[in-house]
Design an enzyme around this catalytic site. Structure first.
Site, PDB file in Angstrom:
ATOM      1  N   CYS A  77      -2.768   3.043  -2.417  1.00 24.44           N
ATOM      2  CA  CYS A  77      -2.478   3.785  -1.014  1.00 24.44           C
ATOM      3  C   CYS A  77      -2.946   2.941   0.098  1.00 24.44           C
ATOM      4  O   CYS A  77      -4.132   2.583   0.025  1.00 24.44           O
ATOM      5  CB  CYS A  77      -3.008   5.245  -0.977  1.00 24.44           C
ATOM      6  SG  CYS A  77      -2.055   6.247   0.621  1.00 24.44           S
ATOM      7  N   HIS A 183       2.605   4.491   6.205  1.00 26.07           N
ATOM      8  CA  HIS A 183       1.529   4.692   4.965  1.00 26.07           C
ATOM      9  C   HIS A 183       1.913   5.370   3.948  1.00 26.07           C
ATOM     10  O   HIS A 183       3.117   6.134   3.994  1.00 26.07           O
ATOM     11  CB  HIS A 183       0.481   6.086   5.894  1.00 26.07           C
ATOM     12  CG  HIS A 183      -0.286   6.370   5.057  1.00 26.07           C
ATOM     13  ND1 HIS A 183      -0.901   7.678   5.273  1.00 26.07           N
ATOM     14  CD2 HIS A 183      -1.036   5.856   4.079  1.00 26.07           C
ATOM     15  CE1 HIS A 183      -1.883   7.888   4.418  1.00 26.07           C
ATOM     16  NE2 HIS A 183      -1.948   6.721   3.629  1.00 26.07           N
ATOM     17  N   HIS A 329     -10.574   4.934   6.641  1.00 24.10           N
ATOM     18  CA  HIS A 329      -9.284   4.487   6.360  1.00 24.10           C
ATOM     19  C   HIS A 329      -8.123   5.384   7.321  1.00 24.10           C
ATOM     20  O   HIS A 329      -6.864   5.324   7.080  1.00 24.10           O
ATOM     21  CB  HIS A 329      -8.908   5.014   5.134  1.00 24.10           C
ATOM     22  CG  HIS A 329      -8.473   6.395   4.696  1.00 24.10           C
ATOM     23  ND1 HIS A 329      -9.395   7.295   5.034  1.00 24.10           N
ATOM     24  CD2 HIS A 329      -7.349   6.909   4.046  1.00 24.10           C
ATOM     25  CE1 HIS A 329      -8.939   8.427   4.736  1.00 24.10           C
ATOM     26  NE2 HIS A 329      -7.819   8.154   4.110  1.00 24.10           N
TER      27      HIS A 329
END
Length: 411
Positions: A77, A183, A329
């Site tokens: 991710c 994302h 993050h």
């Protein structure tokens, strides 16, 4: 760094940049500090919050061990951001932004369980199958071929943004420009890999009577076959996640070019924030696990997104050794999904999204007490203040560009 903690029974200390750490995340960090396979210390980024086995926003290092849960289920991710040379004022109109977002929604499958209708072609599938013999029947499966180039659900997003300087005006004192940001990760592939190897790790630790403070932190020896296989499959998931973001960004860029044929894409940045890698720290080669954390080596350019209604940042790493050269993050959750949907009001969430094009709140599909209510789990109020997060890690990164959302398409 906000604090350092070392309790009785811990083998290594916990170093934290998280000023208001929730009890669950601290307990998980202390469990890691007692883990027999970890070295040096546990690092908590300023966005840290409780996860599965290990806090999201945590960084740890081992010598000959990999903990599947310390990488997480969404392997690979990460973020991709593209800077354009188009002035942000061109997207001042809400209807114009809405038209752009609707075209993206028509062209990119968005949402949990939503995929392409036809299997996607990618040479990475054939390479994996050719190189992994009998294990190729585990993955990639049909679902992986359908999911490639799709957004997924949860906190995944596609955003249209405008650059500002760090005081909120035009970028670096000049003209505010449009940025594109995505994302997303490895979709269902990463989840299957983590669950498969966690079962093997737990069985191995049980068989050899390895003491575990938390069974979720079962590990594999990297020098053994299962550990090597995990790394092979994790790296494949990283490649898949990177290709997934690349394909979506190509669609976003082509759609943007329909509105502005003269547009140039100045630079594209792509990073992972769920992975393990062999690196050298404190004079030793170690396996660094970053779960919801981004690499921030000296001079390395990274992306730290906020919530759907708040700013994101392009940053430059400072290479702080105490964080294993890592940074946050994102903003990090301050409320669970169920708590947000059960306790936030639609009115306050709408106010937080004023001036931003977004899909309106839909009904919850679950979430316990929130069932039947509107899903407010991704509202800005469910997340920590991104400005506080950035301020807490000024010794980890240098903020370069502040990006404010104009339109946000959530999974």
């Amino acid at each position: 760094m906000k604090w350092e903690k070392f309790e009785e029974g811990c083998r290594i200390p916990v170093k934290s940049w998280c000023g208001n750490s929730e009890d669950g995340a601290v307990r998980q960090a202390l469990d890691l500090a007692k883990h027999t396979a970890l070295v040096h210390h546990v690092a908590l980024m300023p966005d840290a919050h409780q996860g599965y086995g290990m806090p999201i926003g945590g960084v740890v290092a081992s010598v000959d061990a990999v903990i599947p849960a310390a990488v997480g289920v969404d392997i690979g991710c990460g973020m991709v951001a593209a800077e354009t040379d188009i002035p942000a004022e061109y997207f001042a109109g809400m209807s114009f932004r809405r038209e752009f977002q609707m075209k993206l929604k028509e062209r990119i499958p968005v949402g949990e369980g939503v995929s392409h209708r036809e299997m996607q072609v990618w040479d990475g599938f054939e390479e994996y199958t050719a190189n992994n013999g009998t294990r190729s029947d585990l993955w990639p499966l049909k679902i992986d071929r359908l999911n490639l180039g799709t957004l997924g659900g949860g906190n995944h997003f596609i955003e249209l943004q405008k650059s500002t300087d760090l005081n909120g005006s035009a970028d670096h004192g000049g003209e505010s420009k449009v940025w594109l940001m995505i994302h997303s990760g490895s979709r269902n592939l990463g989840k299957r890999i983590e669950e498969y190897y966690h079962r093997i790790a737990l069985s191995s630790c049980t068989h050899f009577r390895v003491p575990l403070v938390n069974p979720d932190l079962a590990f594999l020896q990297i020098s053994e076959e299962a550990g090597k296989n995990y790394f092979t499959d994790m790296i494949f998931a990283l490649r898949y996640a990177n290709e997934n973001r690349r394909r979506m960004m190509e669609v976003v860029k082509k759609t943007f070019a329909e509105f502005f044929p003269e547009a140039n894409f100045v630079r594209t940045i792509d990073i992972h924030h769920n992975y393990a890698a062999f690196e050298e720290h404190f004079g030793q080669k170690v396996c660094v696990h970053r779960k919801g954390a981004t690499s921030a080596k000296p001079g390395e350019i990274g992306i730290i997104p906020g919530s759907m209604g708040t700013a994101s940042y392009i940053v430059r790493g400072l290479g702080n050794p105490d964080s294993f050269m890592s940074c946050s993050h994102g903003a990090g959750r301050r409320m669970s999904r169920s708590a947000a949907s059960a306790n936030l009001s639609v009115e306050e969430c709408d106010r937080a999204m004023e001036g931003i094009v977004f899909e309106r709140w839909h009904k919850c599909k679950g979430f316990g007490k929130a069932k039947g209510k509107l899903d407010l789990s991704e509202a800005p109020q469910a997340y920590k203040d991104i400005e506080d997060v950035i301020a807490s890690e000024r010794d980890l990164v240098e903020p370069l560009v502040r990006l404010v959302p104009l339109a946000s398409l959530k999974g």
